[in-house]
Design an enzyme around this catalytic site. Structure first.
Site, mmCIF file in Angstrom:
data_model
loop_
_atom_site.group_PDB
_atom_site.id
_atom_site.type_symbol
_atom_site.label_atom_id
_atom_site.label_comp_id
_atom_site.label_asym_id
_atom_site.label_seq_id
_atom_site.Cartn_x
_atom_site.Cartn_y
_atom_site.Cartn_z
ATOM 1 N N ALA A 7 0.877 -1.234 -0.019
ATOM 2 C CA ALA A 7 0.029 -0.162 -0.205
ATOM 3 C C ALA A 7 0.962 1.414 -0.064
ATOM 4 O O ALA A 7 0.237 2.399 -0.362
ATOM 5 C CB ALA A 7 -0.985 0.268 1.136
ATOM 6 N N ALA A 8 2.077 1.136 0.589
ATOM 7 C CA ALA A 8 2.806 2.578 0.584
ATOM 8 C C ALA A 8 3.310 3.086 -0.520
ATOM 9 O O ALA A 8 3.660 2.278 -1.510
ATOM 10 C CB ALA A 8 3.956 2.561 1.664
ATOM 11 N N GLY A 31 0.577 5.201 -0.275
ATOM 12 C CA GLY A 31 -0.937 5.255 -0.261
ATOM 13 C C GLY A 31 -1.591 5.957 -1.317
ATOM 14 O O GLY A 31 -2.971 6.288 -0.901
ATOM 15 N N LYS A 71 -3.186 4.905 -4.094
ATOM 16 C CA LYS A 71 -4.184 4.034 -4.520
ATOM 17 C C LYS A 71 -5.129 3.734 -3.208
ATOM 18 O O LYS A 71 -6.547 3.572 -3.375
ATOM 19 C CB LYS A 71 -3.824 2.851 -4.885
ATOM 20 C CG LYS A 71 -3.035 2.994 -6.439
ATOM 21 C CD LYS A 71 -2.528 1.769 -7.017
ATOM 22 C CE LYS A 71 -1.458 2.230 -7.985
ATOM 23 N NZ LYS A 71 -0.271 2.659 -7.658
ATOM 24 N N ASP A 81 4.289 -8.475 6.165
ATOM 25 C CA ASP A 81 4.542 -8.986 4.739
ATOM 26 C C ASP A 81 3.291 -9.671 4.144
ATOM 27 O O ASP A 81 2.994 -10.787 4.915
ATOM 28 C CB ASP A 81 5.765 -10.192 4.857
ATOM 29 C CG ASP A 81 6.254 -10.670 3.520
ATOM 30 O OD1 ASP A 81 5.191 -10.627 2.651
ATOM 31 O OD2 ASP A 81 7.366 -11.188 3.306
ATOM 32 N N CYS A 126 4.196 -1.141 -12.325
ATOM 33 C CA CYS A 126 4.625 0.172 -13.284
ATOM 34 C C CYS A 126 5.562 -0.358 -14.020
ATOM 35 O O CYS A 126 6.684 0.290 -14.301
ATOM 36 C CB CYS A 126 4.941 1.274 -12.436
ATOM 37 S SG CYS A 126 6.245 1.200 -11.325
HETATM 38 C C1 LIG Z 1 4.512 -0.548 -6.274
HETATM 39 S S1 LIG Z 1 4.705 0.002 -4.369
HETATM 40 C C2 LIG Z 1 2.942 0.450 -3.916
HETATM 41 C C3 LIG Z 1 2.538 1.862 -4.301
HETATM 42 C C4 LIG Z 1 1.336 2.068 -3.617
HETATM 43 N N1 LIG Z 1 0.396 1.129 -3.918
HETATM 44 C C5 LIG Z 1 0.530 3.474 -4.237
HETATM 45 O O1 LIG Z 1 -0.181 3.623 -4.948
HETATM 46 O O2 LIG Z 1 0.994 4.680 -3.333
HETATM 47 C C6 LIG Z 1 4.971 -1.401 -3.726
HETATM 48 C C7 LIG Z 1 4.977 -1.254 -2.203
HETATM 49 O O3 LIG Z 1 4.795 -2.950 -1.569
HETATM 50 C C8 LIG Z 1 5.647 -2.925 -0.468
HETATM 51 N N2 LIG Z 1 6.006 -4.332 -0.521
HETATM 52 C C9 LIG Z 1 6.852 -5.025 -1.120
HETATM 53 N N3 LIG Z 1 6.691 -6.502 -0.855
HETATM 54 C C10 LIG Z 1 5.846 -6.494 0.024
HETATM 55 C C11 LIG Z 1 5.037 -7.318 0.646
HETATM 56 N N4 LIG Z 1 5.856 -8.697 0.474
HETATM 57 N N5 LIG Z 1 4.262 -7.395 1.636
HETATM 58 C C12 LIG Z 1 3.636 -5.938 1.826
HETATM 59 N N6 LIG Z 1 4.241 -4.984 1.207
HETATM 60 C C13 LIG Z 1 5.415 -4.982 0.308
HETATM 61 C C14 LIG Z 1 6.929 -1.996 -0.829
HETATM 62 O O4 LIG Z 1 7.578 -1.655 0.300
HETATM 63 C C15 LIG Z 1 6.257 -0.749 -1.447
HETATM 64 O O5 LIG Z 1 5.998 0.240 -0.662
#
Ligand SMILES: C[S@@+](CC[C@H](N)C(=O)[O-])C[C@H]1O[C@@H](n2cnc3c(N)ncnc32)[C@H](O)[C@@H]1O
Length: 304
Positions: free
Chosen positions: A116-117, A119, A121, A166, A236
């Protein structure tokens, strides 16, 4: 600094040499700043008025009323606006506004945003559901989870529970009506030649590492989906191995007692989207341009 040389042959294998060259040109283009009016605190007209008052010219986006493109502004121009500080708008790429629209979440539903980070979306889903859905937002990296919480507060998205975890380890006991998996990826659709670290960051190793994580997250998402539920998978990246291949492999090894189907999704005036060919019917892949980031979105419905 330049886009790493191994990308163009990779793209050429997938799209042909001419289209690969166009894509690389698109990556080099300067992209317009774009933003989304946060309807939890404001609306499109109020944000447009704030831009007018600051002398920032803007253009509407045909397929999404809440989106605005600012072809001549810089990010700093937007950061300086009181409406930015107060969360009335969120700076977000146009491409990344598509997955929450494809998700089609409604008030009253249980939603999971698995990655989510920061954030963008999650807050958009909160706005689209009028804060009436129960949203679980997972993020495994602590500093990024903090940024997520900051943005949720600033955007007034109060119906969101953040899990610093995770998402691959989420208990199968959970189940959701809608899941957004905006997976970590190589970022091949958003590479910038102006980024001094681009050659160190974007490597074949990163693609392989992303692919493994994407597959594990996708497999988990299918386990967490309620009957009739919708999963949106997005990245992306514009590389087939991170996109179509993940969905196809995930569906191939899905639990045998469940059925899933890839469904197309509608976007008004979507003819203005710079589409790339896809090998998965119903999916959308966008080319990088001066307005759009390269992006992939697929919608999967649990049909049984
Ligand atoms: C593409 S970014 C997401 C962008 C976000 N959806 C937004 O629109 O702002 C992918 C995120 O997934 C997190 N991430 C990577 N592997 C993960 C996992 N196994 N579980 C949870 N979060 C994870 C990363 O730290 C990163 O913040």
């Amino acid at each position: 600094m330049a886009i790493p040389a191994f990308l163009e042959p990779l793209l050429a294998r997938q799209y042909g040499a001419d289209l690969a060259a166009t894509i690389v040109e698109g990556l080099a283009a300067k992209r317009a700043v774009t933003l989304r009016a946060n309807t939890l605190l404001s609306d499109r007209d109020a944000v447009a008025e704030a831009l007018d008052q600051a002398g920032i010219s803007w253009e509407p986006v045909g397929w999404y009323r809440d989106a605005l493109a600012l072809p001549r502004a810089s990010q700093r121009d937007v950061w300086d606006l009181p409406a930015y500080e107060s969360g009335h708008l969120y700076m977000q790429s146009l491409s990344s506004m598509i997955p929450p629209l494809a998700l089609g979440a409604r008030a009253g539903e249980d939603i999971c945003d698995m990655c989510a980070a920061p954030g963008g979306k999650t807050t958009q889903i909160a706005a689209l559901t009028g804060a009436g859905a129960r949203i679980t937002a997972c993020e495994m990296h602590a500093p990024r989870a903090e940024k997520l919480e900051f943005n949720l507060n600033r955007q007034s998205a109060r119906n969101v529970t953040v899990m610093r975890t995770d998402a691959r380890r989420l208990d199968d006991f959970f189940s959701f009506d809608r899941i957004l998996l905006d997976a970590p990826c190589s970022g091949s659709g958003t590479l910038s030649a102006a980024d001094p670290r681009v050659e160190k960051r974007f490597t074949p190793h990163l693609i392989e590492k992303s692919r493994k994580s994407q597959q594990a997250l996708f497999d988990k998402a299918l386990k967490l989906l309620k009957p009739g539920g919708t999963l949106v998978y997005s990245t992306c990246s514009i590389l087939r191995e991170e996109n179509e291949a993940i969905v196809e492999e995930g569906l191939r090894r899905a639990p045998r007692d469940r059925a899933f189907s890839v469904k197309p999704f509608d976007l008004d005036a979507s003819s203005e989207l710079p589409r790339l060919p896809v090998s998965l019917e119903g999916a959308l892949c966008l080319a990088p341009t001066d307005r759009y980031e390269g992006f992939f979105v697929a919608k999967i419905v649990r049909t049984g």
